[in-house]
Design a protein around this motif. Structure first.
Motif, PDB file in Angstrom:
ATOM      1  N   UNK A 191     -30.717 -58.225  27.111  1.00  0.00           N
ATOM      2  CA  UNK A 191     -29.913 -59.431  26.889  1.00  0.00           C
ATOM      3  C   UNK A 191     -28.760 -59.162  25.921  1.00  0.00           C
ATOM      4  N   UNK A 192     -29.007 -58.302  24.934  1.00  0.00           N
ATOM      5  CA  UNK A 192     -27.987 -57.959  23.935  1.00  0.00           C
ATOM      6  C   UNK A 192     -27.024 -56.866  24.416  1.00  0.00           C
ATOM      7  N   UNK A 193     -27.270 -56.327  25.608  1.00  0.00           N
ATOM      8  CA  UNK A 193     -26.384 -55.307  26.159  1.00  0.00           C
ATOM      9  C   UNK A 193     -26.612 -53.902  25.619  1.00  0.00           C
ATOM     10  N   UNK A 194     -27.774 -53.678  24.985  1.00  0.00           N
ATOM     11  CA  UNK A 194     -28.071 -52.363  24.418  1.00  0.00           C
ATOM     12  C   UNK A 194     -28.641 -51.404  25.460  1.00  0.00           C
ATOM     13  N   UNK A 195     -29.303 -51.970  26.465  1.00  0.00           N
ATOM     14  CA  UNK A 195     -29.868 -51.178  27.547  1.00  0.00           C
ATOM     15  C   UNK A 195     -29.558 -51.850  28.878  1.00  0.00           C
ATOM     16  N   UNK A 196     -29.656 -51.073  29.937  1.00  0.00           N
ATOM     17  CA  UNK A 196     -29.574 -51.625  31.286  1.00  0.00           C
ATOM     18  C   UNK A 196     -30.806 -51.144  32.034  1.00  0.00           C
ATOM     19  N   UNK A 197     -31.111 -51.793  33.148  1.00  0.00           N
ATOM     20  CA  UNK A 197     -32.301 -51.422  33.909  1.00  0.00           C
ATOM     21  C   UNK A 197     -31.943 -51.206  35.372  1.00  0.00           C
ATOM     22  N   UNK A 198     -32.783 -50.441  36.026  1.00  0.00           N
ATOM     23  CA  UNK A 198     -32.665 -50.247  37.468  1.00  0.00           C
ATOM     24  C   UNK A 198     -34.033 -49.861  38.008  1.00  0.00           C
ATOM     25  N   UNK A 199     -34.213 -50.076  39.296  1.00  0.00           N
ATOM     26  CA  UNK A 199     -35.475 -49.729  39.943  1.00  0.00           C
ATOM     27  C   UNK A 199     -35.373 -48.330  40.524  1.00  0.00           C
ATOM     28  N   UNK A 200     -36.394 -47.537  40.280  1.00  0.00           N
ATOM     29  CA  UNK A 200     -36.459 -46.192  40.821  1.00  0.00           C
ATOM     30  C   UNK A 200     -37.842 -45.926  41.380  1.00  0.00           C
ATOM     31  N   UNK A 201     -37.970 -44.843  42.096  1.00  0.00           N
ATOM     32  CA  UNK A 201     -39.250 -44.484  42.687  1.00  0.00           C
ATOM     33  C   UNK A 201     -40.162 -43.862  41.652  1.00  0.00           C
ATOM     34  N   UNK A 202     -41.412 -44.249  41.717  1.00  0.00           N
ATOM     35  CA  UNK A 202     -42.430 -43.677  40.856  1.00  0.00           C
ATOM     36  C   UNK A 202     -43.351 -42.795  41.669  1.00  0.00           C
ATOM     37  N   UNK A 203     -44.477 -42.483  41.116  1.00  0.00           N
ATOM     38  CA  UNK A 203     -45.472 -41.644  41.786  1.00  0.00           C
ATOM     39  C   UNK A 203     -46.070 -42.422  42.963  1.00  0.00           C
ATOM     40  N   UNK A 204     -46.197 -41.784  44.095  1.00  0.00           N
ATOM     41  CA  UNK A 204     -46.804 -42.411  45.255  1.00  0.00           C
ATOM     42  C   UNK A 204     -45.932 -43.472  45.913  1.00  0.00           C
ATOM     43  N   UNK A 205     -44.641 -43.448  45.632  1.00  0.00           N
ATOM     44  CA  UNK A 205     -43.727 -44.395  46.262  1.00  0.00           C
ATOM     45  C   UNK A 205     -43.639 -45.751  45.580  1.00  0.00           C
ATOM     46  N   UNK A 206     -44.425 -45.962  44.540  1.00  0.00           N
ATOM     47  CA  UNK A 206     -44.356 -47.230  43.806  1.00  0.00           C
ATOM     48  C   UNK A 206     -43.025 -47.325  43.073  1.00  0.00           C
ATOM     49  N   UNK A 207     -42.484 -48.518  42.960  1.00  0.00           N
ATOM     50  CA  UNK A 207     -41.221 -48.732  42.243  1.00  0.00           C
ATOM     51  C   UNK A 207     -41.501 -48.854  40.748  1.00  0.00           C
ATOM     52  N   UNK A 208     -40.617 -48.278  39.967  1.00  0.00           N
ATOM     53  CA  UNK A 208     -40.691 -48.372  38.506  1.00  0.00           C
ATOM     54  C   UNK A 208     -39.369 -48.903  38.000  1.00  0.00           C
TER      55      UNK A 208
END
Length: 110
Positions: free
Chosen positions: A58-75
């Motif tokens: 919210x403060x703009x210090x980090x951003x997020x995105x979805x990526x692949x994890x182990x076994x195809x799960x999204x992280x």
């Protein structure tokens, strides 16, 4: 030696930014990294970490995105922003100043 959790309180965001300054990461890995680097002295609860993530995004210090994890799960991965890097550097400077002052005050009898 058992350290009081009060010593770490207020530094959660800075610890997270320190880890993210080395590269993008996800929640569990960040929590594990903090515990390992502190040799088990700093065991931050998941709720604390994820509350910090929301606040930092919210403060703009980090951003997020979805990526692949182990076994195809999204992280959900976290990445430090330029604003986050500047904030982290200012917190490092603040910590160094506080450490010098505390060393002076606490070691005055030696």
């Amino acid at each position: 030696m058992i350290l009081s959790s009060d010593i770490f309180r207020g530094h959660t965001e800075t610890m997270i930014l320190a880890i993210l300054s080395d590269g993008d990461s996800y929640g569990y890995e960040i929590t594990k990294n903090i515990k390992e680097k502190s040799e088990g002295h700093c065991d931050i609860r998941d709720a604390t970490i994820y509350t910090a993530f929301r606040r930092m995004e919210s403060d703009g210090l980090i951003s997020t995105y979805w990526g692949d994890g182990v076994g195809g799960a999204k992280r959900r991965y976290y990445s430090i922003t330029e604003k986050g890097r500047k904030f982290y550097m200012s917190k490092l400077e603040e910590w160094e100043a506080a450490r010098r002052i505390l060393d002076s005050l606490l070691r005055s009898g030696k």
